[in-house]
Design a protein around this motif. Structure first.
Motif, PDB file in Angstrom:
ATOM      1  N   ALA A  57       1.003  -1.109  -0.054  1.00 51.66           N
ATOM      2  CA  ALA A  57       0.138  -0.047   0.165  1.00 51.66           C
ATOM      3  C   ALA A  57       1.035   1.270   0.134  1.00 51.66           C
ATOM      4  N   ARG A  58       2.116   1.108   0.713  1.00 50.79           N
ATOM      5  CA  ARG A  58       3.008   2.345   0.932  1.00 50.79           C
ATOM      6  C   ARG A  58       3.444   2.747  -0.693  1.00 50.79           C
ATOM      7  N   LEU A  59       3.723   1.402  -1.260  1.00 53.47           N
ATOM      8  CA  LEU A  59       4.469   1.586  -2.696  1.00 53.47           C
ATOM      9  C   LEU A  59       3.631   2.124  -3.580  1.00 53.47           C
ATOM     10  N   VAL A  60       2.110   1.631  -3.612  1.00 50.60           N
ATOM     11  CA  VAL A  60       1.171   2.169  -4.573  1.00 50.60           C
ATOM     12  C   VAL A  60       0.988   3.683  -4.088  1.00 50.60           C
ATOM     13  N   ALA A  61       0.904   4.148  -2.810  1.00 49.62           N
ATOM     14  CA  ALA A  61       0.646   5.540  -2.621  1.00 49.62           C
ATOM     15  C   ALA A  61       1.864   6.266  -2.969  1.00 49.62           C
ATOM     16  N   ALA A  62       3.072   5.808  -2.855  1.00 49.63           N
ATOM     17  CA  ALA A  62       4.122   6.462  -3.585  1.00 49.63           C
ATOM     18  C   ALA A  62       4.289   6.886  -4.821  1.00 49.63           C
ATOM     19  N   GLY A  63       3.295   5.928  -5.739  1.00 50.34           N
ATOM     20  CA  GLY A  63       3.557   5.879  -7.255  1.00 50.34           C
ATOM     21  C   GLY A  63       4.921   4.983  -7.683  1.00 50.34           C
ATOM     22  N   MET A  64       5.208   4.236  -6.898  1.00 51.68           N
ATOM     23  CA  MET A  64       6.545   3.291  -7.332  1.00 51.68           C
ATOM     24  C   MET A  64       5.875   2.204  -7.903  1.00 51.68           C
ATOM     25  N   VAL A  65       4.602   1.671  -7.692  1.00 52.98           N
ATOM     26  CA  VAL A  65       4.158   0.653  -8.287  1.00 52.98           C
ATOM     27  C   VAL A  65       2.547   0.977  -8.351  1.00 52.98           C
ATOM     28  N   HIS A  66       1.930   0.014  -9.524  1.00 54.93           N
ATOM     29  CA  HIS A  66       0.620   0.371  -9.799  1.00 54.93           C
ATOM     30  C   HIS A  66      -0.141  -0.909  -9.583  1.00 54.93           C
ATOM     31  N   PRO A  67      -1.359  -1.101  -8.790  1.00 59.79           N
ATOM     32  CA  PRO A  67      -2.021  -2.421  -8.585  1.00 59.79           C
ATOM     33  C   PRO A  67      -2.555  -2.986  -9.952  1.00 59.79           C
ATOM     34  N   GLU A  68      -2.767  -4.137  -9.854  1.00 59.68           N
ATOM     35  CA  GLU A  68      -3.475  -4.817 -11.109  1.00 59.68           C
ATOM     36  C   GLU A  68      -4.386  -6.073 -10.041  1.00 59.68           C
ATOM     37  N   TYR A  69      -5.567  -5.758 -10.457  1.00 64.45           N
ATOM     38  CA  TYR A  69      -6.654  -6.461  -9.955  1.00 64.45           C
ATOM     39  C   TYR A  69      -7.076  -7.694 -10.930  1.00 64.45           C
ATOM     40  N   ALA A  70      -7.410  -8.819 -10.164  1.00 65.71           N
ATOM     41  CA  ALA A  70      -7.641 -10.069 -10.933  1.00 65.71           C
ATOM     42  C   ALA A  70      -9.010  -9.834 -11.736  1.00 65.71           C
ATOM     43  N   GLU A  71     -10.176  -9.482 -10.784  1.00 68.80           N
ATOM     44  CA  GLU A  71     -11.552  -8.982 -11.023  1.00 68.80           C
ATOM     45  C   GLU A  71     -12.184  -7.817 -10.372  1.00 68.80           C
ATOM     46  N   ALA A  72     -13.161  -7.613 -10.700  1.00 66.64           N
ATOM     47  CA  ALA A  72     -13.762  -6.353  -9.807  1.00 66.64           C
ATOM     48  C   ALA A  72     -15.577  -6.806  -9.626  1.00 66.64           C
ATOM     49  N   ARG A  73     -15.765  -6.574  -8.268  1.00 61.91           N
ATOM     50  CA  ARG A  73     -17.393  -6.859  -7.983  1.00 61.91           C
ATOM     51  C   ARG A  73     -18.145  -6.040  -8.866  1.00 61.91           C
ATOM     52  N   SER A  74     -17.818  -4.919  -8.901  1.00 60.88           N
ATOM     53  CA  SER A  74     -18.642  -3.978  -9.814  1.00 60.88           C
ATOM     54  C   SER A  74     -18.876  -4.360 -11.221  1.00 60.88           C
ATOM     55  N   ALA A  75     -19.621  -3.780 -11.854  1.00 61.42           N
ATOM     56  CA  ALA A  75     -19.953  -4.181 -13.193  1.00 61.42           C
ATOM     57  C   ALA A  75     -20.432  -3.034 -14.108  1.00 61.42           C
ATOM     58  N   PRO A  76     -20.643  -2.658 -15.111  1.00 67.88           N
ATOM     59  CA  PRO A  76     -21.096  -1.444 -15.712  1.00 67.88           C
ATOM     60  C   PRO A  76     -22.470  -1.419 -15.424  1.00 67.88           C
ATOM     61  N   ARG A  77     -23.481  -2.475 -15.003  1.00 63.62           N
ATOM     62  CA  ARG A  77     -24.584  -2.096 -14.636  1.00 63.62           C
ATOM     63  C   ARG A  77     -24.745  -1.368 -13.083  1.00 63.62           C
ATOM     64  N   GLY A  88     -15.449  -2.211 -23.902  1.00 65.59           N
ATOM     65  CA  GLY A  88     -14.687  -2.544 -22.702  1.00 65.59           C
ATOM     66  C   GLY A  88     -14.062  -1.548 -21.684  1.00 65.59           C
ATOM     67  N   TRP A  89     -14.302  -0.416 -22.054  1.00 64.02           N
ATOM     68  CA  TRP A  89     -13.512   0.600 -21.508  1.00 64.02           C
ATOM     69  C   TRP A  89     -13.498   0.710 -19.853  1.00 64.02           C
ATOM     70  N   LEU A  90     -14.813   0.123 -19.476  1.00 64.70           N
ATOM     71  CA  LEU A  90     -14.824   0.077 -17.770  1.00 64.70           C
ATOM     72  C   LEU A  90     -13.916  -1.129 -17.495  1.00 64.70           C
ATOM     73  N   ASP A  91     -13.656  -2.053 -18.034  1.00 63.22           N
ATOM     74  CA  ASP A  91     -12.931  -3.197 -17.440  1.00 63.22           C
ATOM     75  C   ASP A  91     -11.837  -3.070 -16.696  1.00 63.22           C
ATOM     76  N   ALA A  92     -11.027  -2.042 -17.336  1.00 64.70           N
ATOM     77  CA  ALA A  92      -9.816  -1.804 -16.664  1.00 64.70           C
ATOM     78  C   ALA A  92      -9.855  -0.786 -15.533  1.00 64.70           C
ATOM     79  N   LEU A  93     -11.140  -0.092 -15.494  1.00 66.15           N
ATOM     80  CA  LEU A  93     -11.199   1.045 -14.447  1.00 66.15           C
ATOM     81  C   LEU A  93     -11.812   0.500 -13.194  1.00 66.15           C
ATOM     82  N   LEU A  94     -12.933  -0.364 -13.319  1.00 69.74           N
ATOM     83  CA  LEU A  94     -13.730  -0.638 -12.107  1.00 69.74           C
ATOM     84  C   LEU A  94     -13.131  -1.617 -11.096  1.00 69.74           C
ATOM     85  N   PRO A  95     -11.965  -2.575 -11.490  1.00 68.05           N
ATOM     86  CA  PRO A  95     -11.171  -3.240 -10.518  1.00 68.05           C
ATOM     87  C   PRO A  95     -10.420  -2.355  -9.573  1.00 68.05           C
TER      88      PRO A  95
END
Length: 448
Positions: free
Chosen positions: A52-72, A152-159
């Motif tokens: 979390a500290r590395l993400v907050a510092a901008g040193m790394v960027h998270p990648e999530y496998a999937e999102a519970r939210s959907a376009p709906r 599919g533009w939301l697919d990379a944002l919602l996670p």
């Protein structure tokens, strides 16, 4: 969750060096082992606080496998005024969303199918306010009427919203391809295009704002900050994102998602747009502090070294740069950074600062600095070097525009924005956006 390491994040001895502004984070033996595994592609199972500290510092960027939210689970809010035909290319792309709210902001001919209509034009901030407050979903997607989201533009944002601290995420907004010189220039250098590298967004970072041309936000976070400031005609999106971040929220830029945006149709309207953007700097500086809008951010020693060189004392400038570089290893040694790496960091910082000086000279300070430099024998070589970076950029991006036209367009781009900044400063009676931030660099950050 996995981590993508930012291209600027480097391992140096027992530390990680990266982020914007640059920071040094010391790692314990356990932390270094985790970082090595994450670089190799392992999922984040343990060490979540460090991640979390590395993400907050901008040193790394998270990648999530999937999102519970959907376009709906997303409501689209689209302000429009007079150009209802633009909606025909947008609305069919939003069929999977929970609801699409078109807000007619005082069109002469009422927009058919608009959810809300204002008899008078109140501005985009007011139109978006009307829309998001009517949304029934936790997530709202602001879109300009002339945007075209890719499938599919939301697919990379919602996670990203799997992290409860994330309050806003934006895709990459690219100008639509075209054949005119302006369209080709905008395709390569649109002010809405924030590049191809993901980023943690905050004032002073590599990506410091997110445009509401395409932006997904939590409505709960909008309620916390009171939404948009309807008194801002320009820069209301910057103000919103900075307000969200100031309250502890996380805003992210995700270029794996793309939305196309129509470029300005004429050079005159394009120059006016750049000027208008510049006028927002002064009111934003009053709200968020002048450092957030500083045209130049370097250390005081770096500034002194380059000023000495510009004054015709290159040996003195080099002595200042080398002398301060020699002091950095003593500062970074307790953080586990080898002396050789410390010297390299310092020298790269001094040399790389020229680009920041050049940007400030020809952009924010340009309306005053360019005539002054052009009028003197010593100033003309400095101006030529500052403008030469545009030709270096031309060679790198290969925009499909000749070098002379590219140089003219880049210079006009900078000058029109800079003129807007000066106009805004006069109107607001402030010099905040014109003052450089000469802070110490790099900041001392301990690690885990």
């Amino acid at each position: 969750m996995k981590l993508r390491f930012d291209p600027g994040t480097k391992t140096s001895g027992q530390a990680l060096v990266g982020g914007v502004p640059l920071r040094v984070m010391r790692l314990s033996a356990a932390g270094a082992e985790l970082v090595g595994k994450w670089r190799a592609g392992a999922e984040v199972v343990s060490g979540r606080k460090l991640a979390a500290r590395l993400v907050a510092a901008g040193m790394v960027h998270p990648e999530y496998a999937e999102a519970r939210s959907a376009p709906r689970d997303v409501t689209a809010v689209i302000p429009v005024r007079d150009h209802a035909e633009q909606l025909r290319g947008l609305l069919p792309r939003l069929g999977e969303l929970a609801e699409v709210l078109v807000i007619d902001d005082g069109s002469v001919v009422p927009v058919a199918g608009a959810a809300y209509r204002s008899r008078l034009a109140r501005g985009p901030a007011a139109a978006r306010e009307t829309g998001w407050r009517a949304a029934k979903t936790e997530l709202v997607a602001f879109l300009d009427a002339d945007t075209r989201p890719e499938p599919g533009w939301l697919d990379a944002l919602l996670p990203h919203f799997e992290d409860p601290g994330v309050v806003a995420v934006a895709p990459r907004v690219r100008s639509e391809p075209g054949t005119s010189v302006l369209a080709r220039y905008e395709r390569a250098r649109s002010s809405l295009d924030l590049g191809d590298t993901p980023a943690q967004v905050r004032p002073g970072a590599r990506v410091s704002y997110l445009p509401t041309a395409a932006l997904v936000v939590r409505t709960s976070a909008l309620h916390e900050v009171g939404g948009f400031d309807e008194g801002l005609r320009f820069g209301e999106d910057v103000d919103l994102v900075w307000s969200l971040v100031a309250r502890g929220g996380s805003a992210r830029y995700e270029p794996r998602s793309e939305v196309l945006h129509a470029p300005r149709p004429t050079w005159r309207s394009w120059l006016r747009q750049r000027f208008d953007y510049g006028t927002s700097a002064a009111p934003l500086a009053r709200r968020h502090g002048r450092k957030a809008l500083a045209p130049l951010r370097v250390s005081g020693w770096t500034a002194l070294a380059w000023l000495a060189a510009a004054a015709g004392k290159p040996a003195g400038g080099a002595a200042i740069a080398l002398g301060t570089a020699a002091l950095l290893p003593r500062k970074l040694e307790p953080l586990g950074v080898p002396a050789r790496d410390s010297l390299a960091i310092a020298l790269r910082g001094h040399l790389g600062a020229w680009r920041y000086f050049a940007d400030a000279l020809t952009r924010t300070w340009g309306p005053v600095a360019i005539p002054l430099l052009a009028a003197t024998r010593r100033g003309r070589p400095i101006l030529a070097l500052a403008l030469a970076r545009h030709l270096t950029e031309w060679a790198r991006v290969k925009p499909g525009v000749g070098p002379a036209r590219w140089l003219l367009a880049r210079t006009a781009d900078d000058l029109s924005y800079g003129a807007g900044v000066w106009r805004g400063c006069l109107a607001q009676a402030t010099i905040g956006p014109l003052v450089p931030d000469l802070s110490n660099w790099p900041g001392r950050k301990t690690g885990t």
